[in-house]
Design an enzyme around this catalytic site. Sequence first.
Site, mmCIF file in Angstrom:
data_model
loop_
_atom_site.group_PDB
_atom_site.id
_atom_site.type_symbol
_atom_site.label_atom_id
_atom_site.label_comp_id
_atom_site.label_asym_id
_atom_site.label_seq_id
_atom_site.Cartn_x
_atom_site.Cartn_y
_atom_site.Cartn_z
ATOM 1 N N ASP A 71 32.036 -0.101 -24.885
ATOM 2 C CA ASP A 71 32.777 0.451 -23.747
ATOM 3 C C ASP A 71 31.808 1.225 -22.857
ATOM 4 O O ASP A 71 30.615 0.905 -22.834
ATOM 5 C CB ASP A 71 33.919 1.343 -24.266
ATOM 6 N N PRO A 83 34.792 18.062 -29.365
ATOM 7 C CA PRO A 83 35.293 18.574 -30.651
ATOM 8 C C PRO A 83 36.280 17.637 -31.332
ATOM 9 O O PRO A 83 36.372 17.636 -32.561
ATOM 10 C CB PRO A 83 35.961 19.909 -30.267
ATOM 11 N N ASP A 111 22.904 2.630 -25.862
ATOM 12 C CA ASP A 111 23.350 2.435 -24.487
ATOM 13 C C ASP A 111 22.699 1.150 -23.967
ATOM 14 O O ASP A 111 21.528 1.136 -23.578
ATOM 15 C CB ASP A 111 22.938 3.636 -23.639
ATOM 16 N N HIS A 141 36.397 5.892 -19.350
ATOM 17 C CA HIS A 141 37.149 4.851 -20.040
ATOM 18 C C HIS A 141 36.881 4.870 -21.549
ATOM 19 O O HIS A 141 37.808 4.844 -22.380
ATOM 20 C CB HIS A 141 36.760 3.503 -19.437
ATOM 21 N N ASN A 194 44.226 19.098 -36.413
ATOM 22 C CA ASN A 194 43.251 20.182 -36.273
ATOM 23 C C ASN A 194 43.682 21.217 -35.244
ATOM 24 O O ASN A 194 42.892 22.064 -34.840
ATOM 25 C CB ASN A 194 41.870 19.617 -35.904
ATOM 26 N N SER A 217 43.471 -2.023 -21.993
ATOM 27 C CA SER A 217 42.348 -1.299 -22.602
ATOM 28 C C SER A 217 42.840 -0.212 -23.544
ATOM 29 O O SER A 217 42.165 0.131 -24.517
ATOM 30 C CB SER A 217 41.476 -0.662 -21.521
#
Length: 541
Positions: free
Chosen positions: A172, A180, A213, A227, A241, A392
Site C-alpha cells: 500500500d 501507538p 519502500d 491510505h 488498549n 480498499s
Amino acid sequence: MKRAGFTLLMVMIFSFLSLGQVDFKFQRVIVKLKNSGTDGLLFPARQNQALSDNMWRINRKFNVEKVDKVVLSEISNCAIYLVNVPIEADIDGVIREYAGLDEVEYAELDHVGMGAGMMGFVPNDQYYSRQWGLNNNGTFSLLASKAGADIDMENAWTIEQGSSDVVVAIIDSGAKLNHPELSGRIWENKKEIPANGIDDDNNGFVDDINGWDFANNDNIPTDDHGHGSNVAGIIGANGNNGIGYAGVDLNCKLMILKGLDKDNKGFYSWWISAIYYAVDNGAKVINMSLGGSSASLTLTNAINYALNKNVTVVVSMMNFNSNEPYYPAAIPGVIAVGATNPDDKRAVPFFWSSTSGSSFGSHISVVAPGNYIFGLSHTSDISYGYYWGGTSQAAPHVSGLASLLLAQNKNRTPAQIKSIIESTAEDMVGLPGEDVSGWDQYYGYGRINAYNALTYMANGTDDVELIDFNLFPNPSDGFIRIIMPSDSYRLEVVNAAGQVVGSENVLGKTEHDLEINQTGLYLVRLSTDRGVYTKKVVVKK
C-alpha cells in the site's frame, strides 16, 4: 496409584475443562465408558489395565497426545473423557474404533453450540463504537444502518484473536510506523542488523528492518498519503488498549511494503517486487487494496508464486461501479472483495463521489464493510476522526479474517481459506435484485461473517474445493445432478445450520442425482481419497 499409573501410561494430560476456552485446533471426541455395575466403583478403577491398553492402541494409531476428563465421578458412577484428536486425523475412524471397545458405552463428536444470548468480546477502545463493520447496532449516524450488518466480530473474538506468528503483508502507501495503535505490531526482520549498511540476510535489501519502500527504493516504508495507515489499522490496530480503534486481528504482525506513492499511484513492478519480498520473508497473507486495468503476465506469475507458496492474497475489486476487470483482483485464486454500506447494501456510491461504487463481476468472491470506515491517521497519533470509503477498506476486513483462520490452523492453504470465507458468508443480505440466492456478480458469495468462518471448521475438517465438480441446475427446484471426476465418493448434504441432513456412498458412477425436499441454502460435500470438496446450492420450490 492405579489411576496415576494409567495417566502415565497414556502419556496424557487430564484436566477439567475451563468454561469459555474453546480450542478448535483439535478435533474433539467424547468417550463414555460403561458403568462398572452395582458396587459403585468406576470402570477405570476396576479394569484399569485393559482400558489403558485399548485406549493407548487407538491413541497411538491416531497420534493423540491429549485427553481431558469431562466427568470422573464415583458418586454418579460415570467416567467420560474428551479425546483431542490431531486435526489431520480421520475423525470418523477414531469414533468408530473407540465405539468398538468393550469398555466403551459410546463415542461421539464434541459438537459446538451457543447460548440463546451470547456476550462477545467487546474491546474498550475509545472510538470502537464507530466501527460499524465490526459491530453494527443500527445507530451509525453518517449513513442508513441496519443492526447486524457487520462481520460479527465480537462473537468471533471469543473464538480467536490472532497470533503474532502470522504475518500479514500490506502492499500500500506505507504506514505510520510509530503510531501507538501499531506499537508492537510492525513486523521486524530479525535476520537484519539495524543501520549497519549491510544486507545481513542476503535477501537483496539493506537494513530492511520493517519492510521496504518500493516506490522510493529505501528501507523506510512511511506513509505519505494516508491510505496505507487506514488499511493497516483495519487489519491490525491494537485492540482493548483504551485508545483509538480495534483491528480485526488483535495479535498478527504487519509487514509494511510501500507500493503506492504520495499520489496513491504505483507501478506494477513495485507490486510484483513487494509480492516476492512478502513471500520470501515469511508473510502468510498479502493485502492488496489497489488495482490496475491492464492484465500482466508478470503480475499473474507473482500472484501464482504466492499462492503456490501457501500465501493467501486478498485484493480489492476497485471503485468504478462497473464489471470491468481490474488486476490483481481478476487473477484466479485471489480473494476479490467488494464493499458494503452499514445497511448491508452494495456501496453505491461511496461518500466521496456520486459516480463511484463497489465494482462487480464474474471474479468477485465476497463483500465486506467498506464505506465510512474510520481509522488511523498517517500524520497524527491522537487524531481519530478520519474515515475512508472503498473496496480498499473492505479487503483488509477479509485479510484480518484470513489471518485469524491461520492463527486457528497454520496448515490451511489459500484455497482452504478462500473456501471457508466464501462458504460461511451471509447470503441475500443486500439489495434485492442484486444479492440473489447463491453466488452473484455483485456480492459474490455474500458478506463475510468472521464468527461463522471461525466456527465452521469446529469438527476439524477443512472442506475445500480443489477439484472441479458441478451441480445442475443451481439454483434448483430440489432435483440436482452431480457431475464428478471421481467415480467413488461419500456424499453429504449440510443445511445452513451446519447439520448433515442427508448422506450416502456413491460408487462406480460420475453422475448422480440428488433430491433435496426443502427450500434453503445447502452445502453439498463430497469426500474422496483426494480430499473433501464442497459447493453451495440453493433450493427453491
